[in-house]
Write an enzyme that holds these catalytic residues in place. Structure first.
Site, PDB file in Angstrom:
ATOM      1  N   ASP A   9       0.872  -1.162   0.000  1.00  0.00           N
ATOM      2  CA  ASP A   9       0.000   0.000   0.000  1.00  0.00           C
ATOM      3  C   ASP A   9       0.925   1.232   0.000  1.00  0.00           C
ATOM      4  OD1 ASP A   9      -2.375   1.636   0.760  1.00  0.00           O
ATOM      5  OD2 ASP A   9      -1.231   1.831   2.620  1.00  0.00           O
ATOM      6  N   ASP A 175      -1.560  -0.644   5.805  1.00  0.00           N
ATOM      7  CA  ASP A 175      -1.746   0.016   7.108  1.00  0.00           C
ATOM      8  C   ASP A 175      -3.205   0.134   7.515  1.00  0.00           C
ATOM      9  OD1 ASP A 175      -2.447   1.987   5.174  1.00  0.00           O
ATOM     10  OD2 ASP A 175      -2.126   3.550   6.664  1.00  0.00           O
TER      11      ASP A 175
HETATM   12  O1  LIG Z   1      -5.202   7.998  -0.648  1.00  0.00           O
HETATM   13  C1  LIG Z   1      -5.919   7.214   0.029  1.00  0.00           C
HETATM   14  O2  LIG Z   1      -7.043   7.491   0.456  1.00  0.00           O
HETATM   15  C2  LIG Z   1      -5.418   5.865   0.387  1.00  0.00           C
HETATM   16  O3  LIG Z   1      -4.175   5.559  -0.119  1.00  0.00           O
HETATM   17  P1  LIG Z   1      -3.552   4.128   0.267  1.00  0.00           P
HETATM   18  O4  LIG Z   1      -4.469   3.104  -0.330  1.00  0.00           O
HETATM   19  O5  LIG Z   1      -2.193   4.210  -0.372  1.00  0.00           O
HETATM   20  O6  LIG Z   1      -3.485   4.056   1.751  1.00  0.00           O
HETATM   21 MG   LIG Z   2      -2.736   3.182   3.430  1.00  0.00          MG
END
Ligand SMILES: O=C(O)COP(=O)(O)O
Ligand SMILES: [Mg+2]
EC number: 3.1.3.18
Length: 226
Positions: A9, A175
């Site tokens: 992520d 996360d």
């Molecule tokens: O920009 C977002 O809302 C989430 O981004 P992520 O999936 O990298 O945590």
């Molecule tokens: Mg994230």
């Protein structure tokens, strides 16, 4: 043997993007007359993409998400958020401690490395360019790359496929609950990081491992991938 694929992520996992997301949100809602959010509050709104971030921000200001007012304000704020954030993509954002070492070791070991993020694709690649990270990833899929996004498992499965990997030899690192939910639905083992942007503790996500620091990554990874 099929190479291992590791899918990360982005926000709250690879990079602490909180300061620049907060600046862009406060800028775009500030133009509409709203007071700024504290950094900690913004972190709790991140995870479902840019549109959801602004929607949630407006909700915190007391506007029901479904109201006509909220939708009109969202339509004004979103382009301004995207414009400002793209122009200020890496002012206060910082990779998490130890993450570069992990990416280097995975690359040296021949792993395929992908990014599956709900952040819009252009902002994600813009951030990687600013960090000099473009060459590190075999695939980057943003929240707008497909018709679906995390927690839909297809977002993760497509990232693994585009990285040249195989679901049966892959690990997800994230996360938030959307990362863990996508991985579980895809049948991919998942490591949760405890230092990202989440309202609930990472130990509650149901991940296969939880790490407090990237120093603990290699041990957790070795246990999951065998
Ligand atoms: O920009 C977002 O809302 C989430 O981004 P992520 O999936 O990298 O945590
Ligand atoms: Mg994230």
């Amino acid at each position: 043997m099929t190479p291992v694929t590791v899918v990360f992520d982005l926000d709250g996992t690879l990079v602490d993007t909180g300061p620049d997301i907060a600046a862009a949100l406060n800028h775009s809602l500030g133009l509409l007359g709203y007071p700024p959010f504290e950094l900690d509050d913004v972190a709790k709104l991140v995870g479902h993409g840019a549109r959801a971030l602004i929607e949630r921000g407006l909700q915190r200001q007391g506007l029901a998400a479904s109201s006509t007012d909220a939708r009109a304000l969202l339509d004004k704020a979103l382009p301004e958020f995207m414009r400002y954030y793209a122009a200020n993509i890496c002012v206060g954002s910082q990779p998490y401690p130890g993450v570069v070492g992990v990416l280097d070791r995975l690359a040296a070991a021949g792993a395929r490395i992908g990014v599956c993020t709900n952040k819009p694709h252009a902002l994600s690649t813009g951030l990687f360019e600013a960090l000099g990270w473009t060459q590190r990833f075999h695939a980057v899929l943003g929240g707008d790359s497909l018709a679906v996004r995390k927690p839909d498992p297809q977002h993760l499965l497509e990232t693994i496929a585009q990285a040249g990997g195989d679901r049966t030899r892959a690990v997800m690192v994230g996360d938030s609950t959307v990362d863990v939910d996508a991985a579980k639905a895809a049948g991919v083992p998942v490591i949760a990081v405890a230092f990202g942007f989440s309202e609930t503790p990472a130990t509650d996500f149901g991940a296969d491992a939880v790490i407090e620091h990237y120093d603990d990554f290699d041990t957790a990874f070795a246990r999951l991938i065998g």
